[in-house]
Design a protein around this motif. Structure first.
Motif, PDB file in Angstrom:
ATOM      1  N   LEU A  24       0.777  -1.216  -0.112  1.00  0.00           N
ATOM      2  CA  LEU A  24       0.107  -0.113   0.063  1.00  0.00           C
ATOM      3  C   LEU A  24       0.751   1.253  -0.040  1.00  0.00           C
ATOM      4  CD1 LEU A  24      -2.757  -0.966   2.593  1.00  0.00           C
ATOM      5  CD2 LEU A  24      -2.767  -1.523  -0.013  1.00  0.00           C
ATOM      6  N   GLY A  25       1.980   1.293   0.385  1.00  0.00           N
ATOM      7  CA  GLY A  25       3.111   2.293   0.261  1.00  0.00           C
ATOM      8  C   GLY A  25       2.588   3.092   1.662  1.00  0.00           C
ATOM      9  N   ILE A  26       2.248   2.581   2.663  1.00  0.00           N
ATOM     10  CA  ILE A  26       1.782   3.133   3.925  1.00  0.00           C
ATOM     11  C   ILE A  26       2.595   2.732   4.986  1.00  0.00           C
ATOM     12  CG2 ILE A  26      -0.154   3.600   5.507  1.00  0.00           C
ATOM     13  CD1 ILE A  26      -2.098   3.159   3.153  1.00  0.00           C
ATOM     14  N   ASN A  27       3.388   3.572   5.685  1.00  0.00           N
ATOM     15  CA  ASN A  27       4.095   3.344   6.767  1.00  0.00           C
ATOM     16  C   ASN A  27       3.125   3.269   8.179  1.00  0.00           C
ATOM     17  OD1 ASN A  27       6.574   3.157   5.468  1.00  0.00           O
ATOM     18  ND2 ASN A  27       6.896   5.029   6.147  1.00  0.00           N
ATOM     19  N   LEU A  28       2.706   2.133   8.720  1.00  0.00           N
ATOM     20  CA  LEU A  28       2.044   1.888   9.916  1.00  0.00           C
ATOM     21  C   LEU A  28       2.908   1.898  11.098  1.00  0.00           C
ATOM     22  CD1 LEU A  28      -1.036  -0.237   8.792  1.00  0.00           C
ATOM     23  CD2 LEU A  28      -0.863   2.189   8.985  1.00  0.00           C
TER      24      LEU A  28
ATOM     25  N   ASP B  82      -3.441  -1.026  18.090  1.00  0.00           N
ATOM     26  CA  ASP B  82      -3.801   0.156  17.384  1.00  0.00           C
ATOM     27  C   ASP B  82      -2.843   0.452  16.409  1.00  0.00           C
ATOM     28  OD1 ASP B  82      -5.950   0.250  18.982  1.00  0.00           O
ATOM     29  OD2 ASP B  82      -5.522   1.892  20.498  1.00  0.00           O
ATOM     30  N   VAL B  83      -3.140   1.190  15.194  1.00  0.00           N
ATOM     31  CA  VAL B  83      -2.238   1.582  14.448  1.00  0.00           C
ATOM     32  C   VAL B  83      -2.255   3.106  13.932  1.00  0.00           C
ATOM     33  CG1 VAL B  83      -1.551  -0.706  13.385  1.00  0.00           C
ATOM     34  CG2 VAL B  83      -3.366   0.609  12.390  1.00  0.00           C
ATOM     35  N   VAL B  84      -1.427   3.630  13.348  1.00  0.00           N
ATOM     36  CA  VAL B  84      -1.541   4.911  12.786  1.00  0.00           C
ATOM     37  C   VAL B  84      -0.520   5.124  11.624  1.00  0.00           C
ATOM     38  CG1 VAL B  84       0.045   6.145  14.657  1.00  0.00           C
ATOM     39  CG2 VAL B  84      -1.554   7.542  13.305  1.00  0.00           C
ATOM     40  N   GLU B  85      -0.947   5.908  10.618  1.00  0.00           N
ATOM     41  CA  GLU B  85      -0.204   6.156   9.516  1.00  0.00           C
ATOM     42  C   GLU B  85       0.792   7.212   9.826  1.00  0.00           C
ATOM     43  OE1 GLU B  85       0.062   7.270   4.616  1.00  0.00           O
ATOM     44  OE2 GLU B  85      -2.036   6.888   5.693  1.00  0.00           O
ATOM     45  N   ILE B  86       2.288   6.708   9.688  1.00  0.00           N
ATOM     46  CA  ILE B  86       3.070   8.132   9.959  1.00  0.00           C
ATOM     47  C   ILE B  86       3.566   8.514   8.446  1.00  0.00           C
ATOM     48  CG2 ILE B  86       5.292   8.525  10.778  1.00  0.00           C
ATOM     49  CD1 ILE B  86       3.340   7.961  12.924  1.00  0.00           C
TER      50      ILE B  86
ATOM     51  N   ILE C  60      -0.991  10.431  11.122  1.00  0.00           N
ATOM     52  CA  ILE C  60      -2.178  10.852  10.288  1.00  0.00           C
ATOM     53  C   ILE C  60      -3.459  10.149  11.112  1.00  0.00           C
ATOM     54  CG2 ILE C  60      -3.324  10.941   8.219  1.00  0.00           C
ATOM     55  CD1 ILE C  60      -0.643  10.971   6.981  1.00  0.00           C
ATOM     56  N   TRP C  61      -4.196  10.588  11.910  1.00  0.00           N
ATOM     57  CA  TRP C  61      -5.145   9.867  12.611  1.00  0.00           C
ATOM     58  C   TRP C  61      -6.463   9.922  12.007  1.00  0.00           C
ATOM     59  CZ3 TRP C  61      -4.171   6.670  16.473  1.00  0.00           C
ATOM     60  CH2 TRP C  61      -3.121   6.823  16.959  1.00  0.00           C
ATOM     61  N   ASN C  62      -6.641  11.153  11.148  1.00  0.00           N
ATOM     62  CA  ASN C  62      -7.968  11.283  10.295  1.00  0.00           C
ATOM     63  C   ASN C  62      -7.630  11.079   8.946  1.00  0.00           C
ATOM     64  OD1 ASN C  62     -10.483  11.904   9.239  1.00  0.00           O
ATOM     65  ND2 ASN C  62     -10.231  14.301   9.516  1.00  0.00           N
ATOM     66  N   ASN C  63      -7.353   9.396   8.867  1.00  0.00           N
ATOM     67  CA  ASN C  63      -6.656   8.971   7.667  1.00  0.00           C
ATOM     68  C   ASN C  63      -7.806   8.738   6.412  1.00  0.00           C
ATOM     69  OD1 ASN C  63      -5.187   7.286   5.997  1.00  0.00           O
ATOM     70  ND2 ASN C  63      -3.882   7.024   7.496  1.00  0.00           N
ATOM     71  N   PRO C  64      -7.375   9.042   5.199  1.00  0.00           N
ATOM     72  CA  PRO C  64      -8.422   8.689   4.016  1.00  0.00           C
ATOM     73  C   PRO C  64      -8.196   7.312   3.792  1.00  0.00           C
ATOM     74  CG  PRO C  64      -6.488  10.141   3.449  1.00  0.00           C
ATOM     75  CD  PRO C  64      -6.580  10.222   4.925  1.00  0.00           C
TER      76      PRO C  64
END
Length: 191
Positions: free
Chosen positions: A76-80, A124-128, A134-138
């Motif tokens: 996904l190219g997302i750093n969680l 729990d995860v969050v994108e960095i 980024i808590w309000n993540n699209p």
């Protein structure tokens, strides 16, 4: 009229050979899947904080959590980042007090012993992105789909209190069953 299948001796031999052949073909696929999961235990994620939090989770979910974080980056190219994992009962009570007896917002509806976090079965995860959370993540739906593909339940699917950063694997155990198995801040036997 009921038809009953009754193979003769040659029929049983053919069935046995066919079954062995199919198992042999599937063996490589099963071995490959098992090795892929085992390999995630050895790997590190992009984030040392996440690795440390994963190590405190229940041993039964560690490799799947690592796989989740690594696949999010690769596919996904997302750093969680795992922002929260195992919580002791005292940590859970402190969070529960927020917005109630302590200042701040309500961040949980679970008291000590009422959260899968208390058993190391939730995280729990969050994108960095660019060093910021980024808590309000699209991207929550993509992240959730990946987590669910790996066998996790997503808090964003809950009807009463949507908790998008939350993922858990409960192995068919309810909170009340886990409470009965719980003795100390050690991991419960979920088998």
């Amino acid at each position: 009229m009921k038809v009953v299948f009754r193979p003769n001796k040659k029929g049983w031999i053919v069935i046995g050979i066919t079954t062995l052949f199919l198992l042999f073909l599937k063996r490589q696929k099963i071995k490959s899947l098992a090795m892929e999961t085992i390999n995630y235990l050895k790997e590190k994620t992009w984030d040392w904080r996440t690795d440390g939090r994963i190590e405190k989770l229940h041993p039964s979910i560690r490799s799947k959590v690592k796989e989740f974080i690594i696949k999010a980056e690769q596919e996904l190219g997302i750093n969680l980042r795992v922002s929260s994992g195992f919580r002791s009962h005292s940590e859970q009570n402190k969070l529960y007090a927020s917005g109630r007896t302590e200042s701040g917002k309500i961040v949980t509806h679970a008291k000590a012993g009422e959260s899968y976090h208390n058993y190391g079965l939730a995280f729990d995860v969050v994108e960095i992105k660019n060093g910021k959370a980024i808590w309000n993540n699209p991207n929550w739906i993509e992240i959730a789909d990946l987590g669910k593909e790996l066998g996790f339940t997503w808090g964003g699917d809950w009807s009463s209190f949507k908790d998008k950063p939350h993922f858990q694997m409960n192995f068919g155990k309810s909170i009340s069953q886990l409470q009965q198995l719980y003795k100390t801040d050690e991991y419960v036997n979920i088998v």
